[in-house]
Design a protein around this motif. Structure first.
Motif, PDB file in Angstrom:
ATOM      1  N   LEU A 132       0.651  -1.130  -0.339  1.00  0.00           N
ATOM      2  CA  LEU A 132       0.187   0.014   0.070  1.00  0.00           C
ATOM      3  C   LEU A 132       0.668   1.621   0.134  1.00  0.00           C
ATOM      4  CD1 LEU A 132      -2.674  -1.282   2.570  1.00  0.00           C
ATOM      5  CD2 LEU A 132      -3.092  -1.099   0.320  1.00  0.00           C
ATOM      6  N   PRO A 133       0.120   1.821  -0.543  1.00  0.00           N
ATOM      7  CA  PRO A 133       1.151   3.759  -0.376  1.00  0.00           C
ATOM      8  C   PRO A 133       0.915   4.074   0.997  1.00  0.00           C
ATOM      9  CG  PRO A 133      -1.063   3.909  -1.518  1.00  0.00           C
ATOM     10  CD  PRO A 133      -0.913   2.629  -1.560  1.00  0.00           C
ATOM     11  N   THR A 134       1.726   5.385   1.631  1.00  0.00           N
ATOM     12  CA  THR A 134       1.657   5.449   2.585  1.00  0.00           C
ATOM     13  C   THR A 134       1.373   7.507   2.385  1.00  0.00           C
ATOM     14  OG1 THR A 134       4.259   5.986   2.672  1.00  0.00           O
ATOM     15  CG2 THR A 134       3.279   4.203   3.193  1.00  0.00           C
ATOM     16  N   ASP A 135       1.094   7.979   3.476  1.00  0.00           N
ATOM     17  CA  ASP A 135       1.138   9.053   3.705  1.00  0.00           C
ATOM     18  C   ASP A 135       2.237  10.219   4.074  1.00  0.00           C
ATOM     19  OD1 ASP A 135       0.813   8.933   6.224  1.00  0.00           O
ATOM     20  OD2 ASP A 135      -1.463   9.251   6.514  1.00  0.00           O
ATOM     21  N   ASP A 136       1.564  11.385   4.255  1.00  0.00           N
ATOM     22  CA  ASP A 136       3.207  12.313   4.816  1.00  0.00           C
ATOM     23  C   ASP A 136       3.565  11.500   5.733  1.00  0.00           C
ATOM     24  OD1 ASP A 136       3.109  13.313   2.878  1.00  0.00           O
ATOM     25  OD2 ASP A 136       1.785  15.371   3.503  1.00  0.00           O
ATOM     26  N   ALA A 137       2.560  10.836   6.938  1.00  0.00           N
ATOM     27  CA  ALA A 137       2.354  10.611   8.015  1.00  0.00           C
ATOM     28  C   ALA A 137       3.302   9.435   8.028  1.00  0.00           C
ATOM     29  CB  ALA A 137       1.587  10.404   9.238  1.00  0.00           C
ATOM     30  N   GLY A 138       3.450   8.270   7.480  1.00  0.00           N
ATOM     31  CA  GLY A 138       3.903   6.796   7.300  1.00  0.00           C
ATOM     32  C   GLY A 138       2.786   6.405   7.714  1.00  0.00           C
ATOM     33  N   ASN A 139       1.437   6.742   7.548  1.00  0.00           N
ATOM     34  CA  ASN A 139       0.297   5.259   7.487  1.00  0.00           C
ATOM     35  C   ASN A 139       0.025   5.069   6.639  1.00  0.00           C
ATOM     36  OD1 ASN A 139      -0.017   5.814   9.939  1.00  0.00           O
ATOM     37  ND2 ASN A 139      -0.893   8.431   9.578  1.00  0.00           N
ATOM     38  N   TYR A 140      -0.222   3.272   6.023  1.00  0.00           N
ATOM     39  CA  TYR A 140      -1.084   2.929   4.607  1.00  0.00           C
ATOM     40  C   TYR A 140      -2.062   3.369   4.689  1.00  0.00           C
ATOM     41  CZ  TYR A 140       3.964   1.167   4.693  1.00  0.00           C
ATOM     42  OH  TYR A 140       5.465   0.037   4.970  1.00  0.00           O
ATOM     43  N   ILE A 141      -2.111   3.576   3.193  1.00  0.00           N
ATOM     44  CA  ILE A 141      -3.547   4.047   3.016  1.00  0.00           C
ATOM     45  C   ILE A 141      -4.389   2.376   1.855  1.00  0.00           C
ATOM     46  CG2 ILE A 141      -4.584   5.788   1.451  1.00  0.00           C
ATOM     47  CD1 ILE A 141      -2.693   7.208   1.435  1.00  0.00           C
ATOM     48  N   TYR A 142      -5.724   1.783   2.885  1.00  0.00           N
ATOM     49  CA  TYR A 142      -5.553   1.499   2.355  1.00  0.00           C
ATOM     50  C   TYR A 142      -7.048   2.041   0.922  1.00  0.00           C
ATOM     51  CZ  TYR A 142      -7.670  -3.428   0.755  1.00  0.00           C
ATOM     52  OH  TYR A 142      -7.962  -4.827   0.210  1.00  0.00           O
ATOM     53  N   PRO A 143      -7.321   1.602   0.024  1.00  0.00           N
ATOM     54  CA  PRO A 143      -8.106   1.774  -0.756  1.00  0.00           C
ATOM     55  C   PRO A 143      -9.267   2.031  -0.211  1.00  0.00           C
ATOM     56  CG  PRO A 143      -7.103   0.403  -2.537  1.00  0.00           C
ATOM     57  CD  PRO A 143      -6.296   0.391  -1.092  1.00  0.00           C
ATOM     58  N   SER A 144     -10.521   2.377  -1.114  1.00  0.00           N
ATOM     59  CA  SER A 144     -12.080   1.904  -0.793  1.00  0.00           C
ATOM     60  C   SER A 144     -12.838   1.095  -1.899  1.00  0.00           C
ATOM     61  CB  SER A 144     -12.970   3.773  -1.114  1.00  0.00           C
ATOM     62  OG  SER A 144     -13.284   4.355  -0.023  1.00  0.00           O
TER      63      SER A 144
END
Length: 397
Positions: A132-144
């Protein structure tokens, strides 16, 4: 090192342990051999060379034993928990930044309850099998996920873009920013999560497959509303507060307790009394909220459900001309957006064994006014994080 190879040393002779960034790639080192973080600064280490976070605590490790940098000033021991096997549980959010739910073991699950898979390094992977891609805070983003089971795109602001079909069933186009464009050439409005709305702010109806359908205001609903497998029109049904009722796998609307809403011979939805439901100004049918006695609740002058409230003595409190429940002090009892009664501090009122809301005077002992179970023990009110009350079983627990 974790790969079985001898680790290098820096200019002072200390061992240089490799550190991976939030995306799993190894971080670079400078001329002296020190590992450099995304901020351009050398990552601190202990006397043996093992890397530390800025607060001096050891960096967490992944399944392979590699050290992992956690961005920002967060405490790594608190932000990257580990599972029963000691593997790091990486934070995963929805596209709008809200965290995904977890199961009993703390592992993240999708909105339909499926466990999110991981690769060999313990990194979470998406429906396409990729990390998964990550945001600026390092959280992985799971798509809808869309009705077709595929990941939905996001617009230029990061909001999910839900596909919308026109009255003829074809998908509507999007502009350069990703917004869906209606037949009038204007972007279709959405709520904060990206779900499309009609011009009056009500949710767009969905067809039997779960696709949103654009209904022009000046067209016959029988031509534009979705239909079921037999070709019958599926009329939109909402609660009194305007939120849509849920649908089952066939696209049929169901009540909050999971019962399919009955229809008459013309396909119009029926209420608990067997009569066709009333409609709002947008043409949506309104299904009433059902009270603890199984009967539809009345609504106030604003259309919100009026939940009955009992006083400390067990008698039902009166309502004023607008439908609001009046407390012993002569003032209307506050409610949330759906009409559920609240105490003066904004917390939900407790309920008795029958599900009736009970007013608890602030200056009285809770053990005397809160409901009790069959053994006489006080049942303390419990809510979800958003303030809505948890459900109770037949005993009131």
């Amino acid at each position: 090192g974790p790969d079985g190879q001898i680790l290098p040393t820096d200019s002072t002779g200390k061992t240089v342990y490799p550190v991976r960034g939030p995306d799993g790639t190894p971080l670079p080192t400078d001329a002296s051999g020190a590992v450099i973080g995304p901020d351009g600064e050398a990552i601190p280490t202990d006397s043996s060379g093992k890397p530390l976070s800025k607060d001096g605590s050891p960096l967490p490790t992944d399944n392979q034993g590699n050290y992992v940098l956690v961005p920002s000033d967060e405490d790594t021991t608190k932000t990257l928990p580990t599972d029963s096997e000691g593997s790091v549980i990486y934070p995963i959010t929805n596209p709008d930044g809200t965290p995904l739910g977890t199961d009993a073991s703390g592992a993240f699950v999708t909105q339909d309850g499926q466990l999110i898979e991981k690769n060999e390094d313990g990194k979470p992977i998406g429906p396409d099998g990729q990390v998964l891609p990550t945001d600026d805070a390092g959280n992985y983003i799971y798509p809808s996920i869309g009705p077709d089971g595929q990941a939905l795109r996001t617009d230029s602001t990061g909001k999910t873009v839900y596909p919308v079909r026109g009255p003829d069933g074809t998908p509507l186009p999007t502009d350069a920013s990703g917004a869906v464009i209606g037949p009038d050439g204007e972007p279709i409005p959405t709520d904060s999560s990206g779900k499309p709305l009609s011009k009056d702010g009500s949710p767009l109806p969905t067809d039997a497959s779960g696709n949103y359908v654009f209904v022009p205001a000046d067209e016959d609903a029988s031509k534009t509303l979705p239909t079921d497998d037999e070709g019958n029109v599926i009329y939109p049904i909402t609660r009194p507060d305007g939120t849509p009722l849920k649908t089952d796998s066939d696209g049929a609307f169901v009540t909050d307790d999971g019962q399919v809403v009955e229809k008459d011979d013309e396909g119009k939805p029926l209420g608990p009394d067997g009569s066709v439901l009333p409609t709002d100004d947008a043409g949506n049918y309104i299904y009433p909220v059902i009270g603890p006695d199984g009967q539809p609740l009345p609504t106030d002058s604003e259309g919100k459900a009026v939940y009955p409230v009992k006083g400390p003595d067990g008698t039902t409190l009166p309502t004023d001309a607008s439908g609001a429940t009046i407390g012993p002090d002569g003032e209307p009892i506050p409610t949330d957006a759906s009409g559920k009664p609240l105490s003066k501090d904004g917390s939900p009122l407790p309920t008795d064994n029958n599900g009736n809301y009970v007013l608890v005077p602030i200056n009285e002992d809770a053990s005397k006014t809160l409901p009790t179970d069959s053994e006489g023990s006080v049942i303390y009110p419990i809510t979800n994080p958003d303030g809505t009350p948890l459900g109770t079983d037949a005993s009131g627990a």
